[in-house]
Design a protein around this motif. Structure first.
Motif, PDB file in Angstrom:
ATOM      1  N   LEU A  17       9.621  14.755  -1.968  1.00 36.98           N
ATOM      2  CA  LEU A  17      10.204  15.229  -3.226  1.00 36.98           C
ATOM      3  C   LEU A  17      11.143  16.396  -2.965  1.00 36.98           C
ATOM      4  CD1 LEU A  17       6.955  15.017  -5.323  1.00 36.98           C
ATOM      5  CD2 LEU A  17       8.822  13.386  -5.259  1.00 36.98           C
ATOM      6  N   THR A  18      12.176  16.524  -3.793  1.00 34.11           N
ATOM      7  CA  THR A  18      13.187  17.552  -3.566  1.00 34.11           C
ATOM      8  C   THR A  18      13.117  18.710  -4.546  1.00 34.11           C
ATOM      9  OG1 THR A  18      14.758  16.349  -4.954  1.00 34.11           O
ATOM     10  CG2 THR A  18      14.776  15.871  -2.576  1.00 34.11           C
ATOM     11  N   GLU A  19      12.197  18.647  -5.517  1.00 39.57           N
ATOM     12  CA  GLU A  19      12.085  19.734  -6.488  1.00 39.57           C
ATOM     13  C   GLU A  19      10.661  19.820  -7.018  1.00 39.57           C
ATOM     14  OE1 GLU A  19      14.968  18.662  -9.441  1.00 39.57           O
ATOM     15  OE2 GLU A  19      13.637  17.225 -10.404  1.00 39.57           O
ATOM     16  N   ALA A  20      10.344  20.970  -7.631  1.00 40.93           N
ATOM     17  CA  ALA A  20       9.036  21.193  -8.230  1.00 40.93           C
ATOM     18  C   ALA A  20       9.192  22.165  -9.384  1.00 40.93           C
ATOM     19  CB  ALA A  20       8.057  21.736  -7.200  1.00 40.93           C
ATOM     20  N   GLU A  21       8.240  22.141 -10.297  1.00 36.38           N
ATOM     21  CA  GLU A  21       8.253  23.039 -11.454  1.00 36.38           C
ATOM     22  C   GLU A  21       7.204  24.114 -11.240  1.00 36.38           C
ATOM     23  OE1 GLU A  21       6.831  22.958 -16.101  1.00 36.38           O
ATOM     24  OE2 GLU A  21       7.572  21.104 -15.214  1.00 36.38           O
ATOM     25  N   VAL A  22       7.588  25.383 -11.470  1.00 34.81           N
ATOM     26  CA  VAL A  22       6.628  26.474 -11.403  1.00 34.81           C
ATOM     27  C   VAL A  22       5.834  26.433 -12.702  1.00 34.81           C
ATOM     28  CG1 VAL A  22       6.320  28.970 -11.287  1.00 34.81           C
ATOM     29  CG2 VAL A  22       8.092  27.869  -9.914  1.00 34.81           C
ATOM     30  N   VAL A  23       4.520  26.222 -12.601  1.00 42.50           N
ATOM     31  CA  VAL A  23       3.678  26.110 -13.793  1.00 42.50           C
ATOM     32  C   VAL A  23       3.213  27.491 -14.235  1.00 42.50           C
ATOM     33  CG1 VAL A  23       1.560  25.107 -14.738  1.00 42.50           C
ATOM     34  CG2 VAL A  23       2.943  23.796 -13.125  1.00 42.50           C
ATOM     35  N   THR A  24       2.574  28.241 -13.328  1.00 43.32           N
ATOM     36  CA  THR A  24       2.083  29.581 -13.662  1.00 43.32           C
ATOM     37  C   THR A  24       2.227  30.498 -12.457  1.00 43.32           C
ATOM     38  OG1 THR A  24      -0.165  29.031 -12.948  1.00 43.32           O
ATOM     39  CG2 THR A  24       0.316  28.765 -15.283  1.00 43.32           C
ATOM     40  N   TRP A  25       2.393  31.780 -12.740  1.00 39.38           N
ATOM     41  CA  TRP A  25       2.387  32.801 -11.701  1.00 39.38           C
ATOM     42  C   TRP A  25       1.032  33.492 -11.725  1.00 39.38           C
ATOM     43  CZ3 TRP A  25       5.651  33.254  -7.866  1.00 39.38           C
ATOM     44  CH2 TRP A  25       6.947  32.763  -8.000  1.00 39.38           C
ATOM     45  N   ASN A  26       0.458  33.754 -10.562  1.00 42.86           N
ATOM     46  CA  ASN A  26      -0.804  34.483 -10.457  1.00 42.86           C
ATOM     47  C   ASN A  26      -0.585  35.936 -10.058  1.00 42.86           C
ATOM     48  OD1 ASN A  26      -1.942  32.008 -10.982  1.00 42.86           O
ATOM     49  ND2 ASN A  26      -2.662  31.656  -8.915  1.00 42.86           N
ATOM     50  N   VAL A  27       0.677  36.328  -9.875  1.00 42.73           N
ATOM     51  CA  VAL A  27       1.023  37.692  -9.504  1.00 42.73           C
ATOM     52  C   VAL A  27       2.146  38.180 -10.421  1.00 42.73           C
ATOM     53  CG1 VAL A  27       0.337  37.440  -7.089  1.00 42.73           C
ATOM     54  CG2 VAL A  27       2.676  36.912  -7.755  1.00 42.73           C
ATOM     55  N   ALA A  28       2.344  39.501 -10.415  1.00 45.40           N
ATOM     56  CA  ALA A  28       3.418  40.109 -11.205  1.00 45.40           C
ATOM     57  C   ALA A  28       4.142  41.119 -10.320  1.00 45.40           C
ATOM     58  CB  ALA A  28       2.832  40.802 -12.435  1.00 45.40           C
ATOM     59  N   PRO A  29       5.370  41.509 -10.691  1.00 40.67           N
ATOM     60  CA  PRO A  29       6.075  42.524  -9.897  1.00 40.67           C
ATOM     61  C   PRO A  29       5.231  43.792  -9.774  1.00 40.67           C
ATOM     62  CG  PRO A  29       7.585  41.497 -11.430  1.00 40.67           C
ATOM     63  CD  PRO A  29       6.214  40.996 -11.786  1.00 40.67           C
ATOM     64  N   GLY A  30       5.175  44.325  -8.555  1.00 38.80           N
ATOM     65  CA  GLY A  30       4.392  45.528  -8.285  1.00 38.80           C
ATOM     66  C   GLY A  30       2.998  45.233  -7.743  1.00 38.80           C
ATOM     67  N   ASP A  31       2.523  43.992  -7.860  1.00 40.60           N
ATOM     68  CA  ASP A  31       1.207  43.630  -7.318  1.00 40.60           C
ATOM     69  C   ASP A  31       1.247  43.642  -5.793  1.00 40.60           C
ATOM     70  OD1 ASP A  31       0.364  43.235  -9.908  1.00 40.60           O
ATOM     71  OD2 ASP A  31       0.139  41.054  -9.730  1.00 40.60           O
ATOM     72  N   VAL A  32       0.150  44.067  -5.194  1.00 35.15           N
ATOM     73  CA  VAL A  32       0.006  44.013  -3.744  1.00 35.15           C
ATOM     74  C   VAL A  32      -0.628  42.672  -3.403  1.00 35.15           C
ATOM     75  CG1 VAL A  32      -1.092  45.060  -1.728  1.00 35.15           C
ATOM     76  CG2 VAL A  32      -0.190  46.507  -3.549  1.00 35.15           C
ATOM     77  N   VAL A  33      -0.008  41.929  -2.461  1.00 35.55           N
ATOM     78  CA  VAL A  33      -0.528  40.617  -2.068  1.00 35.55           C
ATOM     79  C   VAL A  33      -0.853  40.606  -0.581  1.00 35.55           C
ATOM     80  CG1 VAL A  33       0.667  39.332  -3.886  1.00 35.55           C
ATOM     81  CG2 VAL A  33       1.803  39.689  -1.706  1.00 35.55           C
ATOM     82  N   THR A  34      -1.756  39.710  -0.217  1.00 37.21           N
ATOM     83  CA  THR A  34      -2.120  39.527   1.180  1.00 37.21           C
ATOM     84  C   THR A  34      -1.664  38.142   1.615  1.00 37.21           C
ATOM     85  OG1 THR A  34      -4.284  38.656   0.567  1.00 37.21           O
ATOM     86  CG2 THR A  34      -4.138  41.021   0.995  1.00 37.21           C
ATOM     87  N   VAL A  35      -1.645  37.920   2.916  1.00 38.83           N
ATOM     88  CA  VAL A  35      -1.283  36.610   3.446  1.00 38.83           C
ATOM     89  C   VAL A  35      -2.305  35.598   2.937  1.00 38.83           C
ATOM     90  CG1 VAL A  35      -1.030  35.238   5.541  1.00 38.83           C
ATOM     91  CG2 VAL A  35      -0.155  37.562   5.467  1.00 38.83           C
ATOM     92  N   ASN A  36      -1.824  34.452   2.486  1.00 43.53           N
ATOM     93  CA  ASN A  36      -2.607  33.334   1.962  1.00 43.53           C
ATOM     94  C   ASN A  36      -3.188  33.570   0.572  1.00 43.53           C
ATOM     95  OD1 ASN A  36      -2.089  31.693   4.171  1.00 43.53           O
ATOM     96  ND2 ASN A  36      -3.871  32.451   5.277  1.00 43.53           N
ATOM     97  N   GLN A  37      -2.838  34.674  -0.086  1.00 38.22           N
ATOM     98  CA  GLN A  37      -3.242  34.858  -1.471  1.00 38.22           C
ATOM     99  C   GLN A  37      -2.401  33.915  -2.324  1.00 38.22           C
ATOM    100  OE1 GLN A  37      -3.057  38.904  -2.866  1.00 38.22           O
ATOM    101  NE2 GLN A  37      -2.989  38.283  -5.018  1.00 38.22           N
ATOM    102  N   ILE A  38      -3.005  33.275  -3.332  1.00 37.24           N
ATOM    103  CA  ILE A  38      -2.291  32.318  -4.171  1.00 37.24           C
ATOM    104  C   ILE A  38      -1.274  33.061  -5.044  1.00 37.24           C
ATOM    105  CG2 ILE A  38      -2.510  30.547  -5.956  1.00 37.24           C
ATOM    106  CD1 ILE A  38      -3.691  29.803  -3.210  1.00 37.24           C
ATOM    107  N   LEU A  39       0.000  32.683  -4.904  1.00 40.84           N
ATOM    108  CA  LEU A  39       1.075  33.299  -5.680  1.00 40.84           C
ATOM    109  C   LEU A  39       1.290  32.588  -7.013  1.00 40.84           C
ATOM    110  CD1 LEU A  39       3.765  33.808  -2.887  1.00 40.84           C
ATOM    111  CD2 LEU A  39       2.248  35.532  -3.878  1.00 40.84           C
ATOM    112  N   CYS A  40       1.359  31.254  -6.943  1.00 45.65           N
ATOM    113  CA  CYS A  40       1.664  30.489  -8.147  1.00 45.65           C
ATOM    114  C   CYS A  40       1.163  29.064  -8.009  1.00 45.65           C
ATOM    115  CB  CYS A  40       3.165  30.486  -8.434  1.00 45.65           C
ATOM    116  SG  CYS A  40       4.147  29.633  -7.174  1.00 45.65           S
TER     117      CYS A  40
END
Length: 141
Positions: A17-40
């Protein structure tokens, strides 16, 4: 440590497939994330998939709104990472070519061509095996 702004592009989740739809974000600007944390969560024509973070750092900006369809390879989020400054290159130990041996594809001191095990032709291996002749009938004793 220096801060580097990295963009994470919509990955190819397989399935051709060549495209996908972003359904939900699990993070917001300013959030601290780690490797392999679910973004969206994204949805393709075949499946819904959770995307993990490839970087550890602070979310800079969400570049795509929920419900938006994005082509594979387009940036979807920016993450500010803290990376160490590049270290000064250490000097290579002085050694002669004789000590190191031959490089791949070049003849060595003994005249043999260095190659990876299992790769490339063997010297003298170009001759074909002789064909088998027709089986000879056994002579009775």
């Amino acid at each position: 440590m220096t801060a580097v702004l990295r963009e994470f592009a919509m990955p190819d989740v397989g399935e051709g497939l060549t495209e996908a739809e972003v359904v939900t974000w699990n993070v917001a600007p300013g959030d601290v994330v780690t490797v392999n944390q679910i973004l969206c969560e994204i949805e393709t024509a075949k499946a819904a998939v959770e995307l993990p973070s490839p970087y550890a750092g602070t979310v800079g900006k969400l570049l795509v709104e929920p419900g938006e369809t994005v082509s594979v390879g387009s940036p979807i989020i920016s993450i500010e990472t803290a990376e160490a400054a590049p270290a000064a290159p250490s000097p290579a130990p002085a050694s002669s070519d004789e000590e190191q041996g031959a490089k791949i594809g070049e003849p060595g001191k003994d005249g043999r061509i260095a190659n990876l095990v299992g790769y490339g032709p063997r010297p003298g291996a170009s001759a074909r095996r002789p064909r088998r002749g027709a089986p000879t009938p056994a002579t009775p004793v």
